[in-house]
Design a protein around this motif. Structure first.
Motif, PDB file in Angstrom:
ATOM      1  N   ASN A   1      -6.036  21.947 -75.062  1.00  0.00           N
ATOM      2  CA  ASN A   1      -6.440  22.765 -76.550  1.00  0.00           C
ATOM      3  C   ASN A   1      -5.650  22.746 -77.626  1.00  0.00           C
ATOM      4  O   ASN A   1      -4.495  23.098 -77.187  1.00  0.00           O
ATOM      5  CB  ASN A   1      -7.087  24.440 -75.404  1.00  0.00           C
ATOM      6  CG  ASN A   1      -7.211  24.848 -76.827  1.00  0.00           C
ATOM      7  OD1 ASN A   1      -7.703  24.458 -78.075  1.00  0.00           O
ATOM      8  ND2 ASN A   1      -7.563  25.993 -76.836  1.00  0.00           N
TER       9      ASN A   1
ATOM     10  N   TYR B   1      -8.922  23.897 -68.009  1.00  0.00           N
ATOM     11  CA  TYR B   1      -9.611  23.104 -68.275  1.00  0.00           C
ATOM     12  C   TYR B   1      -9.888  22.031 -67.192  1.00  0.00           C
ATOM     13  O   TYR B   1     -10.198  21.194 -67.298  1.00  0.00           O
ATOM     14  CB  TYR B   1      -9.666  22.615 -70.023  1.00  0.00           C
ATOM     15  CG  TYR B   1      -9.638  23.863 -70.843  1.00  0.00           C
ATOM     16  CD1 TYR B   1     -10.777  23.828 -70.958  1.00  0.00           C
ATOM     17  CD2 TYR B   1      -8.442  24.183 -71.728  1.00  0.00           C
ATOM     18  CE1 TYR B   1     -11.481  25.370 -71.955  1.00  0.00           C
ATOM     19  CE2 TYR B   1      -8.842  24.666 -72.478  1.00  0.00           C
ATOM     20  CZ  TYR B   1      -9.886  25.520 -72.423  1.00  0.00           C
ATOM     21  OH  TYR B   1      -9.451  26.414 -73.904  1.00  0.00           O
TER      22      TYR B   1
ATOM     23  N   THR C   1     -11.616  19.134 -72.013  1.00  0.00           N
ATOM     24  CA  THR C   1     -11.530  20.510 -72.680  1.00  0.00           C
ATOM     25  C   THR C   1     -13.358  20.417 -73.538  1.00  0.00           C
ATOM     26  O   THR C   1     -13.660  19.567 -73.121  1.00  0.00           O
ATOM     27  CB  THR C   1     -11.307  20.438 -73.717  1.00  0.00           C
ATOM     28  OG1 THR C   1     -11.502  20.265 -74.162  1.00  0.00           O
ATOM     29  CG2 THR C   1     -10.135  20.813 -73.085  1.00  0.00           C
TER      30      THR C   1
END
Ligand code: PMP
Ligand code: GLN
Length: 387
Positions: free
Chosen positions: A170, A201, A315
């Motif tokens: 991220n 994730y 993600t």
């Protein structure tokens, strides 16, 4: 006159809270802060109700409820073939956020250097600064966000204590490749450095790619702390059930900090988490499949609106390149998009130590229901006529 202690003076309001407030004020579709807007799985909500009704309402043990630690160990064995001792190698925390903070506070001394990849998740730098550590940055660059060995190696020295690796990442959507993780593993061993991985994730990885655990690379098991949480995988970001897997000596360091920050996470939700983690593997396949469809939809919508997307490998975020749009920076663009077009996004400059490095990017999330994504797509078309 300020009451702020020196250690928090530099910490502003998080960009997520700021953009969500702006989205609410302007009735914008919120593709900024990453939280699902759809219902959490029914079996999970029922498990939480049942745990509260059964009066599992008092403190959990500080290391976590034994049944949850067993469920985490069993799931990790099932998915990755990794043997983890539930009694000695797992600490349950109040989300990954606390896990990260506790690990850094427990391991980093003032003056120790910590290597971070940027753009970084926003809590990493404050964690390092709270510990008195010194962040050193490796800048991932679009479009492939690849890691160059020589550039990374140059950041390691005798003061380096820790490297933080977030994969899937991220906000870029990068999934670190096997080769990149191997390179990180080599450097950690060469320089006797610990690794902290943020894998929240881990189950949102696309196009048949594989998520690899740094802890499984040769020579890494005894120097790696692996962090994950329930929030993204089970669409319950508000539950804040996270965990650290690590050998007992590393785990003990995080535990020292954990016991005085939260002591323990919410007991009935830990019990419900046992049900979540014991679920059938079809659940994870459906999750990936659904998110891949949402990704494809949003990537196309962004393209159609004239916002060049950088397709994420994992993600629930996608970055777009705004360099040709004529805005002074990402903050100006995201404010305009939220207030004038009615779609909120996150300005990624908040995730770089030199904000200018993120000024030509914007981050959108696709963890939203299909009608909401469709509404965002329709509103984004307004960009074409607005130009
Ligand atoms: N790390 C990353 C990369 C994240 O995106 C998030 C999500 N907010 C977290 C950690 C925090 O996870 P949690 O909600 O479990 O604290
Ligand atoms: N992880 C979420 C994101 O990146 C937000 C987390 C938060 O609001 N602290 O959007």
């Amino acid at each position: 006159m300020t009451y702020l202690a020196n250690r928090v003076q530099g910490f502003g309001t998080t960009i997520f809270a700021e953009m969500t407030a702006l989205a609410v004020a302007h009735d914008a579709v919120n593709l900024g802060q990453g939280f699902p807007d759809f219902a959490a799985p029914t079996f999970l909500k029922e498990a939480a109700h049942a745990a509260i009704a059964a009066d599992l309402n008092q403190y959990a043990p500080s290391y976590g409820r034994p049944a949850l630690k067993q469920a985490i160990a069993a799931k990790v064995k099932r998915h990755y073939g990794l043997e983890v001792d539930p009694n000695h190698d797992i600490l349950v925390t109040h989300g990954a956020t606390e896990a990260l903070c506790a690990a850094v506070l427990g391991l980093v001394n003032p003056g120790d250097e910590v290597i971070l990849f940027e753009p970084f998740y926003d809590s990493y730098v404050p964690d390092v600064l709270l510990a008195g550590g010194v962040p050193r940055f490796y800048t991932l660059r679009q479009p492939d966000w690849a890691v160059d060995r020589a550039e990374l190696a140059a950041l390691f020295n005798h003061k380096t204590k820790l490297i933080v690796v977030n994969t899937p990442h991220n906000p870029t959507g990068k999934v670190f490749t096997h080769d990149e993780l191997g390179m990180i593993a080599d450097l950690c061993q060469e320089h006797d450095v610990l690794a902290l991985t943020d894998e929240v994730y881990e189950h949102i990885v696309f196009d048949g790619r594989k998520h690899h655990l740094l802890a499984q690379f040769p020579g890494m098991a005894h120097r790696t702390l692996t962090i994950s949480s329930l929030g993204k995988t089970f669409s319950v970001t508000g539950w804040k059930i996270g965990w650290i897997m690590a050998p007992p000596d590393l785990l003990a360091a995080a535990f020292r900090a954990h016991q005085f920050m939260t002591f323990c996470g919410a007991a009935p939700l830990q019990e419900a988490a046992v049900t979540a983690l014991s679920t059938h593997d079809d659940y994870y396949m459906a999750l990936t499949h659904d998110y891949q469809q949402k990704r494809d939809f949003l990537v196309k919508a962004l393209q159609d609106a004239g916002l060049p997307p950088i397709t994420p490998a994992g993600t629930y975020f996608v970055m777009v390149d705004i360099s040709d749009l004529g805005f002074s920076d990402d903050v100006a663009f995201c404010r305009y998009l939220t207030t004038e077009i009615g779609v909120a996004a996150i300005p990624p400059s908040a995730f770089f130590h030199h904000p200018a490095d993120g000024a030509q990017l914007a981050r959108f999330t696709f963890c939203k229901s299909q009608p909401v994504l469709a509404e965002a797509a329709a509103r984004l078309q307004r960009l074409r006529s607005a130009k």
